[in-house]
Write a protein that holds these residues in place. Sequence first.
Motif, PDB file in Angstrom:
ATOM      1  N   GLU A 103      -0.971  -1.678  30.480  1.00  0.00           N
ATOM      2  CA  GLU A 103      -0.305  -2.652  29.609  1.00  0.00           C
ATOM      3  C   GLU A 103      -1.030  -2.898  28.295  1.00  0.00           C
ATOM      4  O   GLU A 103      -0.389  -3.158  27.265  1.00  0.00           O
ATOM      5  CB  GLU A 103      -0.193  -3.982  30.372  1.00  0.00           C
ATOM      6  N   THR A 104      -2.344  -2.841  28.282  1.00  0.00           N
ATOM      7  CA  THR A 104      -3.107  -3.252  27.112  1.00  0.00           C
ATOM      8  C   THR A 104      -2.841  -2.367  25.907  1.00  0.00           C
ATOM      9  O   THR A 104      -2.818  -1.140  26.019  1.00  0.00           O
ATOM     10  CB  THR A 104      -4.611  -3.242  27.429  1.00  0.00           C
ATOM     11  N   ARG A 105      -2.659  -3.012  24.757  1.00  0.00           N
ATOM     12  CA  ARG A 105      -2.516  -2.287  23.500  1.00  0.00           C
ATOM     13  C   ARG A 105      -3.794  -2.505  22.689  1.00  0.00           C
ATOM     14  O   ARG A 105      -3.907  -3.452  21.909  1.00  0.00           O
ATOM     15  CB  ARG A 105      -1.285  -2.778  22.726  1.00  0.00           C
ATOM     16  N   TRP A 106      -4.779  -1.648  22.919  1.00  0.00           N
ATOM     17  CA  TRP A 106      -6.052  -1.752  22.234  1.00  0.00           C
ATOM     18  C   TRP A 106      -5.879  -1.467  20.743  1.00  0.00           C
ATOM     19  O   TRP A 106      -5.098  -0.597  20.345  1.00  0.00           O
ATOM     20  CB  TRP A 106      -7.064  -0.781  22.836  1.00  0.00           C
ATOM     21  N   CYS A 107      -6.606  -2.217  19.921  1.00  0.00           N
ATOM     22  CA  CYS A 107      -6.595  -2.004  18.458  1.00  0.00           C
ATOM     23  C   CYS A 107      -5.185  -2.089  17.882  1.00  0.00           C
ATOM     24  O   CYS A 107      -4.860  -1.378  16.925  1.00  0.00           O
ATOM     25  CB  CYS A 107      -7.239  -0.683  18.083  1.00  0.00           C
ATOM     26  N   GLU A 108      -4.362  -2.958  18.423  1.00  0.00           N
ATOM     27  CA  GLU A 108      -2.998  -3.097  17.908  1.00  0.00           C
ATOM     28  C   GLU A 108      -3.017  -3.597  16.463  1.00  0.00           C
ATOM     29  O   GLU A 108      -2.120  -3.281  15.672  1.00  0.00           O
ATOM     30  CB  GLU A 108      -2.193  -4.049  18.792  1.00  0.00           C
ATOM     31  N   GLY A 109      -4.019  -4.382  16.145  1.00  0.00           N
ATOM     32  CA  GLY A 109      -4.267  -4.771  14.770  1.00  0.00           C
ATOM     33  C   GLY A 109      -5.642  -4.265  14.349  1.00  0.00           C
ATOM     34  O   GLY A 109      -6.565  -4.215  15.161  1.00  0.00           O
ATOM     35  N   ILE A 110      -5.771  -3.855  13.080  1.00  0.00           N
ATOM     36  CA  ILE A 110      -7.033  -3.302  12.582  1.00  0.00           C
ATOM     37  C   ILE A 110      -7.454  -4.064  11.329  1.00  0.00           C
ATOM     38  O   ILE A 110      -6.661  -4.213  10.390  1.00  0.00           O
ATOM     39  CB  ILE A 110      -6.896  -1.805  12.255  1.00  0.00           C
ATOM     40  N   VAL A 111      -8.698  -4.534  11.326  1.00  0.00           N
ATOM     41  CA  VAL A 111      -9.296  -5.146  10.139  1.00  0.00           C
ATOM     42  C   VAL A 111     -10.297  -4.144   9.570  1.00  0.00           C
ATOM     43  O   VAL A 111     -11.295  -3.827  10.220  1.00  0.00           O
ATOM     44  CB  VAL A 111      -9.998  -6.471  10.485  1.00  0.00           C
ATOM     45  N   GLY A 112     -10.007  -3.614   8.390  1.00  0.00           N
ATOM     46  CA  GLY A 112     -10.834  -2.587   7.785  1.00  0.00           C
ATOM     47  C   GLY A 112     -11.944  -3.157   6.921  1.00  0.00           C
ATOM     48  O   GLY A 112     -12.135  -4.370   6.832  1.00  0.00           O
ATOM     49  N   GLY A 113     -12.670  -2.240   6.273  1.00  0.00           N
ATOM     50  CA  GLY A 113     -13.825  -2.652   5.487  1.00  0.00           C
ATOM     51  C   GLY A 113     -13.847  -2.102   4.077  1.00  0.00           C
ATOM     52  O   GLY A 113     -14.913  -1.728   3.570  1.00  0.00           O
ATOM     53  N   ALA A 114     -12.706  -2.066   3.403  1.00  0.00           N
ATOM     54  CA  ALA A 114     -12.688  -1.633   2.003  1.00  0.00           C
ATOM     55  C   ALA A 114     -13.601  -2.532   1.180  1.00  0.00           C
ATOM     56  O   ALA A 114     -13.614  -3.750   1.357  1.00  0.00           O
ATOM     57  CB  ALA A 114     -11.266  -1.668   1.457  1.00  0.00           C
ATOM     58  N   ASP A 115     -14.355  -1.949   0.272  1.00  0.00           N
ATOM     59  CA  ASP A 115     -15.305  -2.689  -0.557  1.00  0.00           C
ATOM     60  C   ASP A 115     -14.545  -3.526  -1.589  1.00  0.00           C
ATOM     61  O   ASP A 115     -14.065  -3.012  -2.594  1.00  0.00           O
ATOM     62  CB  ASP A 115     -16.249  -1.711  -1.250  1.00  0.00           C
ATOM     63  N   LEU A 116     -14.479  -4.825  -1.355  1.00  0.00           N
ATOM     64  CA  LEU A 116     -13.690  -5.691  -2.219  1.00  0.00           C
ATOM     65  C   LEU A 116     -14.358  -5.954  -3.559  1.00  0.00           C
ATOM     66  O   LEU A 116     -13.700  -6.445  -4.484  1.00  0.00           O
ATOM     67  CB  LEU A 116     -13.389  -7.007  -1.505  1.00  0.00           C
ATOM     68  N   THR A 117     -15.624  -5.604  -3.704  1.00  0.00           N
ATOM     69  CA  THR A 117     -16.277  -5.760  -5.011  1.00  0.00           C
ATOM     70  C   THR A 117     -15.708  -4.779  -6.034  1.00  0.00           C
ATOM     71  O   THR A 117     -15.987  -4.902  -7.233  1.00  0.00           O
ATOM     72  CB  THR A 117     -17.802  -5.573  -4.915  1.00  0.00           C
ATOM     73  N   LEU A 118     -14.897  -3.832  -5.577  1.00  0.00           N
ATOM     74  CA  LEU A 118     -14.232  -2.909  -6.502  1.00  0.00           C
ATOM     75  C   LEU A 118     -13.188  -3.614  -7.356  1.00  0.00           C
ATOM     76  O   LEU A 118     -12.720  -3.066  -8.357  1.00  0.00           O
ATOM     77  CB  LEU A 118     -13.569  -1.770  -5.724  1.00  0.00           C
ATOM     78  N   GLY A 119     -12.803  -4.816  -6.962  1.00  0.00           N
ATOM     79  CA  GLY A 119     -11.788  -5.541  -7.723  1.00  0.00           C
ATOM     80  C   GLY A 119     -10.456  -4.829  -7.694  1.00  0.00           C
ATOM     81  O   GLY A 119      -9.999  -4.369  -6.645  1.00  0.00           O
ATOM     82  N   ASP A 120      -9.809  -4.704  -8.839  1.00  0.00           N
ATOM     83  CA  ASP A 120      -8.510  -4.034  -8.900  1.00  0.00           C
ATOM     84  C   ASP A 120      -8.587  -2.581  -8.443  1.00  0.00           C
ATOM     85  O   ASP A 120      -7.596  -2.016  -7.964  1.00  0.00           O
ATOM     86  CB  ASP A 120      -7.957  -4.078 -10.328  1.00  0.00           C
ATOM     87  N   ALA A 121      -9.770  -1.986  -8.582  1.00  0.00           N
ATOM     88  CA  ALA A 121      -9.936  -0.574  -8.209  1.00  0.00           C
ATOM     89  C   ALA A 121      -9.935  -0.367  -6.700  1.00  0.00           C
ATOM     90  O   ALA A 121     -10.003   0.776  -6.233  1.00  0.00           O
ATOM     91  CB  ALA A 121     -11.230  -0.028  -8.811  1.00  0.00           C
ATOM     92  N   VAL A 122      -9.823  -1.441  -5.921  1.00  0.00           N
ATOM     93  CA  VAL A 122      -9.771  -1.293  -4.471  1.00  0.00           C
ATOM     94  C   VAL A 122      -8.384  -0.851  -4.012  1.00  0.00           C
ATOM     95  O   VAL A 122      -8.222  -0.392  -2.866  1.00  0.00           O
ATOM     96  CB  VAL A 122     -10.171  -2.613  -3.774  1.00  0.00           C
ATOM     97  N   ASP A 123      -7.378  -0.947  -4.872  1.00  0.00           N
ATOM     98  CA  ASP A 123      -6.006  -0.616  -4.462  1.00  0.00           C
ATOM     99  C   ASP A 123      -5.864   0.775  -3.842  1.00  0.00           C
ATOM    100  O   ASP A 123      -5.235   0.909  -2.782  1.00  0.00           O
ATOM    101  CB  ASP A 123      -5.055  -0.757  -5.644  1.00  0.00           C
ATOM    102  N   PRO A 124      -6.400   1.849  -4.450  1.00  0.00           N
ATOM    103  CA  PRO A 124      -6.246   3.171  -3.829  1.00  0.00           C
ATOM    104  C   PRO A 124      -6.879   3.256  -2.437  1.00  0.00           C
ATOM    105  O   PRO A 124      -6.370   3.977  -1.572  1.00  0.00           O
ATOM    106  CB  PRO A 124      -6.940   4.105  -4.823  1.00  0.00           C
ATOM    107  N   VAL A 125      -7.975   2.527  -2.231  1.00  0.00           N
ATOM    108  CA  VAL A 125      -8.622   2.526  -0.913  1.00  0.00           C
ATOM    109  C   VAL A 125      -7.717   1.844   0.104  1.00  0.00           C
ATOM    110  O   VAL A 125      -7.487   2.354   1.211  1.00  0.00           O
ATOM    111  CB  VAL A 125      -9.986   1.821  -0.977  1.00  0.00           C
ATOM    112  N   ILE A 126      -7.198   0.683  -0.257  1.00  0.00           N
ATOM    113  CA  ILE A 126      -6.293  -0.038   0.638  1.00  0.00           C
ATOM    114  C   ILE A 126      -5.074   0.810   0.968  1.00  0.00           C
ATOM    115  O   ILE A 126      -4.643   0.894   2.126  1.00  0.00           O
ATOM    116  CB  ILE A 126      -5.863  -1.376   0.008  1.00  0.00           C
TER     117      ILE A 126
END
Length: 351
Positions: A103-126
Amino acid sequence: MQIVHAPHLPVKEDWLALRQEPILDPDLPIVDAHHHLWDRQSGRYLFHEFRDDTASGHRIVSTVYVQCRSMLRADGPREMQAVGEVEFANGIAAMGASGAYGETRWCEGIVGGADLTLGDAVDPVIEQMLERSGGRLRGMRNPLAWHADAAVQSTIVTPPPDLMQQTGFRRGVQRLAKYGLSLDVWLYHTQLDALYELAKATPDVTVVIDHFGGPIGVGPYAGDGAAVLSAWQSSLRRLATLSNTRLKLGGAGMPVFGHPFAAATTPPSSEALARAWRPYFETCLSLFGASRCMFQSNFPVDKGMFSYHVLWNAFKRLAAQASASERAALFSSTAIDTYRLGATFGQGNGK
């Protein structure tokens, strides 16, 4: 194997086996809102190890994988290395989604680690993370826990002390709103006021405060629990006034909380854990309400202090006096709402 020197307690399986308990309320559906997976010199905790823990008696229907710098790409642009972690977690999620393991759905949601200090340049990573996540990417987390005293340590990365005030980081957090992603935050109670300013400045981003909001119990705060609780409560009270904040209840198995259970000859009982954590739980529930609070295991980090089945028994003891709707929120529906999970316990989860 990843070489990571983290200040986590070693997992002693023989010691943990000394404490076995009957499972309380075994049919209660649970979403484990925060866990990690890794293969490091300190130990392996991958799908099969986590599956064994989630199969220890409680009804774990879904889980949320949270950034821990696991399986980063070895090649390619630096900013894209964190995409590897999302790919890894999505592979585990695919195993659960197959139904081959129950029954278990492991990792059904994922919290990633894109470097947010990139500011607007983080968009391609996301955008690449979204593509590689199988539609499971739900948020981001960057290292934020910082303290001037070296005795206060809980993570493998030490961020700049003023990261939450930096323009680039704040701009990166703001970019999350475009993609409907939340921000997970692990920091100490001494940083909660800075988090208030960040969360207030980004009202369109849901800010998820990890691990009870980090009341410190070591270093300069050892033996000063009343003062810590007072300062922690005051800061949490301000954060609770912001409708875009949520709170995770758990993570207190880390040494930085100051609880001595790992030094005992036998592991703690769920009764002992519930007694130790009740001041945290009652404060969080009174300030945020059950609809903004969710339980989490923080495994395998907390496994150095107690086993999975004892942990969830402790949570069930803490919530014993809550109403049925409050219990549903704490154990599943707040996490489902926050991370937009598909778990309904009647559809799409092997039932």
